[in-house]
Design a protein around this motif. Structure first.
Motif, short mmCIF file in Angstrom:
data_model
loop_
_atom_site.label_atom_id
_atom_site.label_comp_id
_atom_site.label_asym_id
_atom_site.label_seq_id
_atom_site.Cartn_x
_atom_site.Cartn_y
_atom_site.Cartn_z
N PHE A 159 0.63 -1.25 0.30
CA PHE A 159 -0.08 -0.21 0.16
C PHE A 159 1.32 0.95 -0.17
N SER A 160 1.82 1.20 1.10
CA SER A 160 2.77 2.71 1.53
C SER A 160 3.28 2.32 -0.61
N ILE A 161 3.67 1.94 -0.92
CA ILE A 161 4.66 1.55 -2.33
C ILE A 161 3.47 2.38 -3.14
N TYR A 162 2.32 1.89 -3.00
CA TYR A 162 1.29 2.23 -4.28
C TYR A 162 0.78 3.75 -3.96
N TYR A 163 0.51 4.18 -2.84
CA TYR A 163 0.57 5.31 -2.44
C TYR A 163 1.24 6.16 -2.63
N GLU A 164 2.58 6.37 -2.31
CA GLU A 164 3.38 7.30 -2.75
C GLU A 164 3.36 7.30 -4.44
#
Ligand code: BTN
Length: 234
Positions: A159-164
């Motif tokens: 999630f953190s990768i996609y959110y960034e």
């Protein structure tokens, strides 16, 4: 990063919402069992042992607009799908607006709730639990003994990768990936809006997150939240 693990709780989303000020970005709350798990549209969410049941906090650096916020369920869906692919092979797909399907049945549900400028991202995944006989036609479990804590951490990491990526202006890439996994594409569906029922063929998910549905040779766009699609129709 905090990872709070309960054996039993009413709902990890409730707990995080009620204690939101004690959490930081990407902190996680999980439970082995939920006694009052909640799904979308006010549904209850059956939460037996063996399911991955967790919520994590997204605390954006600036307040997200409504338009940005409507993209979060998609981001959560595609992140979960990718995390799952890494633990078990199989036919995963993304079902608009934010379910992950496995062999055409629901494997995972996502409930995102806003608390001022924060978001509680709640996810339930059928990992090791058996699906009750009466819903076996619509739901599926991985029936895997994979370490649930590791899976949870993987989902949050994805999630953190996609959110960034999203915050860096790369939504187009994300929506293309979602469309490449679009479960509803070319399926005949029914759309309920109030008393009215429309029938059509689902097409792509548009850039703004609306679903394109072909009806009598014309493409119409339907917004998140405006419609329900009959689960037993495809
Ligand atoms: O498909 C849905 O309706 C969404 C289901 C979301 C369930 C998860 S389980 C962990 C978190 N806590 C809740 O009470 N709900 C979410």
């Amino acid at each position: 990063m905090k990872f709070l693990k309960f054996n039993e709780i009413d709902s990890t989303n409730n707990y995080m919402k009620e204690n939101v000020s004690s959490f930081e970005n990407y902190d996680i709350v999980s439970a082995k069992v939920q006694t009052a798990g909640r799904g979308r549209r006010g549904n209850s969410w059956l939460s037996p042992e063996g399911m991955a049941l967790f919520s994590f906090l997204l605390r954006p650096e600036r307040s997200l607009s409504m338009v940005e916020a409507t993209k979060l369920p998609f981001i959560a869906g595609i992140s979960t799908l990718n995390a799952l692919k890494k633990i078990k092979d199989g036919a995963y797909s993304f079902k608009w607006t934010n379910d992950v399907f496995f062999y055409s049945k629901k494997l995972c549900g996502i409930l995102i709730e806003r608390v001022k400028d924060d978001f509680v991202v709640g996810i339930g995944i059928n990992v090791a639990n058996k699906i009750p006989e009466d819903i076996k036609n619509i739901a599926i479990s991985l029936e895997s003994d994979h370490d649930i804590d590791k899976l949870i951490l993987k989902v949050v990491e994805e999630f953190s990768i996609y959110y960034e990526k999203f915050m860096a202006g790369k939504w187009q890439e994300i929506i293309e990936e979602i469309n490449a996994n679009n479960f509803l594409k070319d399926k005949k569906i029914r759309v309920h809006i109030g008393e009215q029922i429309f029938e059509g063929t689902a097409k792509n998910i548009a850039e703004d997150g609306r679903l394109e549905i072909e009806m009598n040779g014309e493409i119409k766009l339907f917004s998140v939240g405006e419609i329900t699609i009959e689960k037993d129709y495809y």
